[in-house]
Every structure is written in C-alpha cells, then in structure tokens.
Scaffold this active site. Structure first.
Site, PDB file in Angstrom:
ATOM      1  N   ASP A 196       0.863  -1.182   0.000  1.00 28.09           N
ATOM      2  CA  ASP A 196       0.000   0.000   0.000  1.00 28.09           C
ATOM      3  C   ASP A 196       0.900   1.232   0.000  1.00 28.09           C
ATOM      4  OD1 ASP A 196       0.891   0.277   2.617  1.00 28.09           O
ATOM      5  OD2 ASP A 196      -1.112   0.219   3.545  1.00 28.09           O
ATOM      6  N   CYS A 234       3.134  -3.259   3.954  1.00 30.34           N
ATOM      7  CA  CYS A 234       2.310  -2.095   4.290  1.00 30.34           C
ATOM      8  C   CYS A 234       3.026  -1.358   5.415  1.00 30.34           C
ATOM      9  CB  CYS A 234       0.860  -2.485   4.626  1.00 30.34           C
ATOM     10  SG  CYS A 234       0.612  -3.449   6.125  1.00 30.34           S
ATOM     11  N   THR A 275       2.720  -1.566   8.758  1.00 27.67           N
ATOM     12  CA  THR A 275       3.130  -2.502   9.813  1.00 27.67           C
ATOM     13  C   THR A 275       3.339  -3.921   9.289  1.00 27.67           C
ATOM     14  OG1 THR A 275       0.817  -3.028  10.231  1.00 27.67           O
ATOM     15  CG2 THR A 275       1.786  -1.258  11.563  1.00 27.67           C
ATOM     16  N   HIS A 290       9.584 -24.360   8.652  1.00 25.28           N
ATOM     17  CA  HIS A 290       8.546 -25.053   9.432  1.00 25.28           C
ATOM     18  C   HIS A 290       7.139 -24.865   8.886  1.00 25.28           C
ATOM     19  CE1 HIS A 290      11.036 -25.402  13.434  1.00 25.28           C
ATOM     20  NE2 HIS A 290      11.748 -25.686  12.353  1.00 25.28           N
ATOM     21  N   HIS A 314       6.769 -31.286   9.982  1.00 21.58           N
ATOM     22  CA  HIS A 314       6.215 -29.960   9.667  1.00 21.58           C
ATOM     23  C   HIS A 314       5.179 -30.057   8.551  1.00 21.58           C
ATOM     24  CE1 HIS A 314       9.162 -28.352  12.338  1.00 21.58           C
ATOM     25  NE2 HIS A 314      10.155 -28.860  11.624  1.00 21.58           N
TER      26      HIS A 314
HETATM   27  C1  RB5 Z   1      -1.887   2.694   6.601  1.00 27.18           C
HETATM   28  O1  RB5 Z   1      -1.935   3.891   7.298  1.00 27.18           O
HETATM   29  C2  RB5 Z   1      -1.664   1.542   7.564  1.00 27.18           C
HETATM   30  O2  RB5 Z   1      -2.771   1.386   8.383  1.00 27.18           O
HETATM   31  C3  RB5 Z   1      -1.376   0.258   6.803  1.00 27.18           C
HETATM   32  O3  RB5 Z   1      -0.284   0.438   5.970  1.00 27.18           O
HETATM   33  C4  RB5 Z   1      -1.040  -0.941   7.661  1.00 27.18           C
HETATM   34  O4  RB5 Z   1      -0.078  -0.650   8.607  1.00 27.18           O
HETATM   35  C5  RB5 Z   1      -2.189  -1.667   8.209  1.00 27.18           C
HETATM   36  O5  RB5 Z   1      -2.059  -2.742   8.813  1.00 27.18           O
END
Ligand code: RB5
Length: 146
Positions: free
Chosen positions: A8, A65, A67, A98, A133
């Site tokens: 994203d 993304c 996180t 695994h 596994h």
């Molecule tokens: C975008 O602001 C953020 O929420 C997205 O990139 C991600 O971290 C969501 O899990």
C-alpha cells in the site's frame, strides 16, 4: 524464480528497495503496485499478489504495508496462502522451514531497508523441511475447509 510483490502507500518505498534487491538477484518480478503516496487500501494490493501465488503463476510473494499486519491478514484470507509477517531473519527462515510460507510480509514503519533485504534473502534461501512440519501444515490448510 518468479515473485509477485505488492504494497500500500505506507509500504511502497520499502517495496522499491526490495524490488532493487530482487533485480540484483536476477529474480523475475510481477509488481502489483502501488507506486504512489496517495492513500490506498491494503486488501486491494494483497489480493492480486495472493491470487497469483495461489494460482501458481508465480513461485512466491512479498507484501509490504506500514506494519505488515493488515496486508498479511488480508493475504491469508485467500485459499492456499501462508503469509508470514517477519521482522527478523530467524522468523523468516523458520516460516519457510517449518510453515512453508509462500508470502513474506513486512512493515515499512517497522523495519529499515538494510534489515528488510537480509530478511528477504534469508526467506528466499530457506527450503521447507517437510517431515513432521508437513503434517502440521497439512492440518493447518485443512482448516480452510471448516
Ligand atoms: C496505513 O496507514 C496503515 O494502516 C497500513 O499500511 C497498515 O499498517 C495496516 O495494517
């Protein structure tokens, strides 16, 4: 080796770094975007990457993304996907050895490009160990039918 990659808006800078590394490794890439700062929705970028991996048109996938959380949860909604969110080399290797992970997810807001490169290389270099596994992965995938 052919990889699908997607991110994203919060992951596109790290995606560009990872694409550079993959090109240096002479890996063929199917880039599903995004390549912009405009706010987009991570499920829209997880879906085409996960679908390509599930269909077998690529060998594996990488998703990024902010996180790594939203994009990995989204990818795991697609049947046949084992997307592992890894921010260290040990977990990346274990997710292959695994869990036979077929998509690696990372967060641009969590990991720097140098460390991400090491994670990607370790993930790509590690084979699934099979054996006990394999039984566990089979059980896990059978849960898709429930
Ligand atoms: C975008 O602001 C953020 O929420 C997205 O990139 C991600 O971290 C969501 O899990």
């Amino acid at each position: 080796m052919k990889l699908a990659i997607g991110s994203d808006h919060a992951g596109h800078k790290l995606k560009a770094e990872v694409v550079k590394i993959l090109k240096e490794m002479e890996i063929e890439i199917e880039d599903h975007g995004c390549n912009c700062e405009d706010s987009v929705d991570y499920p829209d970028y997880a879906a085409p990457v996960a679908e390509s991996v599930a269909a077998g048109t690529v060998d594996k996938g990488i998703l990024i993304c902010g996180t790594g959380i939203g994009i990995s949860i989204s990818a795991n909604k697609i049947k046949g996907i084992r997307c592992a969110l890894c921010h260290d080399v040990f977990s990346a290797k274990a997710s292959r050895a695994h869990n036979n992970s077929n998509i690696l997810a990372m967060g641009e807001r969590v990991v720097g490009p140098g460390h991400a490169g090491e994670i990607v290389k370790a993930w790509l270099d590690t084979e699934f160990e099979g054996g006990r596994h394999a039984d566990r992965v089979e059980k896990m995938m059978a849960m898709e039918e429930k």
